[in-house]
Design an enzyme around this catalytic site. Structure first.
Site, PDB file in Angstrom:
ATOM      1  CB  CYS C  77      33.419  63.615   1.965  1.00 19.57           C
ATOM      2  SG  CYS C  77      32.637  64.344   3.537  1.00 19.57           S
ATOM      3  CG  MET C 114      28.369  63.638   3.204  1.00 16.63           C
ATOM      4  SD  MET C 114      26.951  62.494   2.769  1.00 16.63           S
ATOM      5  CE  MET C 114      27.444  60.809   3.106  1.00 16.63           C
ATOM      6  CD  GLU C 115      31.666  65.236   7.714  1.00 10.66           C
ATOM      7  OE1 GLU C 115      30.555  65.761   7.569  1.00 10.66           O
ATOM      8  OE2 GLU C 115      32.786  65.468   7.180  1.00 10.66           O
ATOM      9  CG  ASP C 129      31.457  43.345  15.038  1.00  4.27           C
ATOM     10  OD1 ASP C 129      31.480  42.403  14.334  1.00  4.27           O
ATOM     11  OD2 ASP C 129      32.280  43.954  15.622  1.00  4.27           O
TER      12      ASP C 129
END
Lengths: 162, 162, 162, 162, 162, 162
Positions: C77, C114-115, C129
């Site tokens: 990327c 992709m970002e 999480d």
């Protein structure tokens, strides 16, 4: 190895302190910072009216993440595993400032003072960033170590600083 | 210290869990992810015809490197030292997907679940990146924890998920 | 230069695509992800009862920060300067999931797909999480590109995906 | 897309400001910080007697490197390409402090204020780190923006602050 | 501002060069490195028998990723957006070395020499890491710039270096 | 889990070595590098006349910081906590080169060879960067491990290589 030191090497002292033979111990460091601002700025934060969004949670997340990368920022700082990071904010609506208190713990060979101070500084800088569109005069001050414990140098507590 | 909490601080709960007094133990976490794609895309990967190059090795290297920086991505995640990372791929040429299984181990005070999940997710995203020129419809799914062991909460094994 | 290719170099195709002569253009990418969870988990998030703190703001900050370091995670990327990142959450209290929609903009030679996908994935992993202490069965799915515009390949819009 | 906003999403405002349509312009930001210390500490720095080595060059290198990763520290800060970073120190041997002035330039859609402030803060924290073995009472203060130029909001110059 | 320079500040020259007013141009840099090793080591690499796995693809991915973070490693290096990175390997089975050639392109105000050199060095170090279990005597050498073009200083081509 | 390996997965060997059950031990690694340059370049460094500033201190700080992020650069390298990093320079004014010796220590399950080699390489690359405006012909060579101790494989000392 060639060793013709005809010149003084001005870098000769710079090094990361050798802690190889230090004992692991539980360590705590608490740091302090303050962000002074205009009355309107503090009120906008407290009323959640800053355009960039939730100032304090963003600052806290930034501070916790920064604590974990302290050794990537402070050149001679050892990389250590943190066991706890917390950051708290309090407000003075008369003198118009936010007070930041960061607590960092680890179990290791070196203390967490720099991690606590870095967390406090980055929390303050993040508050600045979130509010700078409405107040460029903000000032960050009183960044210091409040206390630390653990390690060979033992307890430290800043004397009555107010 | 000034403590005039006239306002609720909405960030007050956010913190990195305190694991200072947890015992070190050997921990393993295994995570899963799947990348669904067109038949042609999977065939191109398997025949090593993707213009950007070797898709699976690149994805695996990316996943292993990402596992190591999980605590830099997931804000409340402790930074820990990993003792093993591995990632495996399997292929279903009928339903046209790649299955990813990542295994992460550490010896420490917190588990490696987030590291395993992050490795699986980044492997999947890297496959997407390498192939997106020929297939924008790819979909990443079924990212979950397969199993973990070690630590106070002990064993976990995802129930019959297939 | 010595060039005795007696062996095939299996890495020979891997490379970062050459975009030197591509034109700068305004680009937008929108990505999607979903986190499926137990009813109690979603309710705990919505009522802000998760012990680790404000789940959604933390996830959003994590996603925005991750978008900026996508090129450090996805090997091939390009590193680009983002001009806007935003992430939104919506909730389905019947089927018990959170839907994530990330929007990334840039002005440059390569798109921000992709970002956007990385931001969505990291938002989802951060939700995992923050809540894993009460729900290890959560599953992240439906990570895909919703739409993109700008650049030579032009508009893309995912077809009726539900 | 499901959009059942039965609950307020407390993260809804947080976002990176959209600068897609802002013009590129040359921008300069100058920031200030101060480190107050004991007389002995300042003298040890000036006489290069600190065990960890050359304090000021280390602080300056740290500051320049930190400026480049500001967007990795300050969550809503855009990642930009800097065209110049410099940091200067001056000393007051009567009141025993070091004054830090950092200058950052870029050509882009957003200013470099946060980069200059971060550089100044990290320079100050590095000085603290290098000297903390002999002086834990050091205090960092007066971190503020001295001036900025470029961009739509134009010139800013801090009013006579001394 | 107080400016009592009674002492020479040894850091006074260190700074990141000011390129604010340089023109953007297309730039290419090509760098070289070599890894010398035992005959058995090279043969093990070429026959893909190294326990850690595919050496060359891993080295190439590492090199491409390192090129993108050069400015995070080399203190005075500007952070720039790369438009292309490629790395190639060739083998000399008589003298037992691997030759590395890295090509980096960008469109910007500064060249990509450091990015190309860093890519070559990290490729070499990764080869070392992958093989060090069987050969600790490996040596990395001949890291230099082969050629560059673009920018005010124009073309550079290393003279007949073999 | 679906396991239809109709194709060889070329990535199947790549993994981070499992050190979970290795014992912690004190480890030291010492690495070497050399930078060859023109006579004028070495003299300019020694007389501190390089426009970018103090070359050697900058190189040393860069090397120490790089040692700490080795596992972020070398894909299969474990992330470990370093207990000491030091870098020394010596000069040969006849043959016009700088010799770099880096020492890294840790207490852990894996050695610090890659950290020492990375520190040496980054010190060399930083020297290159600081001086490249006056000398593009510089060459980095003789990067190798001088010695290591600790761990199961025990002592290693490079044989008389000069």
């Amino acid at each position: 190895m060639v060793e013709k030191f005809s010149h003084i090497d001005e870098s000769r002292n710079v090094h990361m302190v050798d802690v190889t033979f230090k004992q692991d111990s539980e360590r705590i460091a608490v740091a302090h910072a303050k962000v002074k601002m205009k009355k309107e700025t503090l009120q906008a934060i407290l009323q959640d009216k800053i355009a960039k969004g939730n100032v304090l949670t963003t600052a806290k997340v930034a501070a916790i993440m920064a604590a974990k990368k302290t050794s990537d920022l402070i050149p001679m700082c050892h990389n250590i595993n943190l066991t706890h990071v917390d950051v708290n904010f309090s407000f003075d609506e008369e003198q118009n400032f936010i007070e930041i208190k960061s607590t960092v713990k680890c179990v290791g060979k070196t203390g967490a003072e720099m991690e606590a101070l870095t967390a406090a500084a980055i929390a303050a800088l993040t508050i600045y960033d979130m509010c700078k569109a409405i107040d460029k005069t903000m000032e960050i001050c009183e960044i210091y170590l409040l206390e630390k414990s653990g390690g060979k140098s033992g307890e430290y507590r800043r004397e009555d600083n107010r």
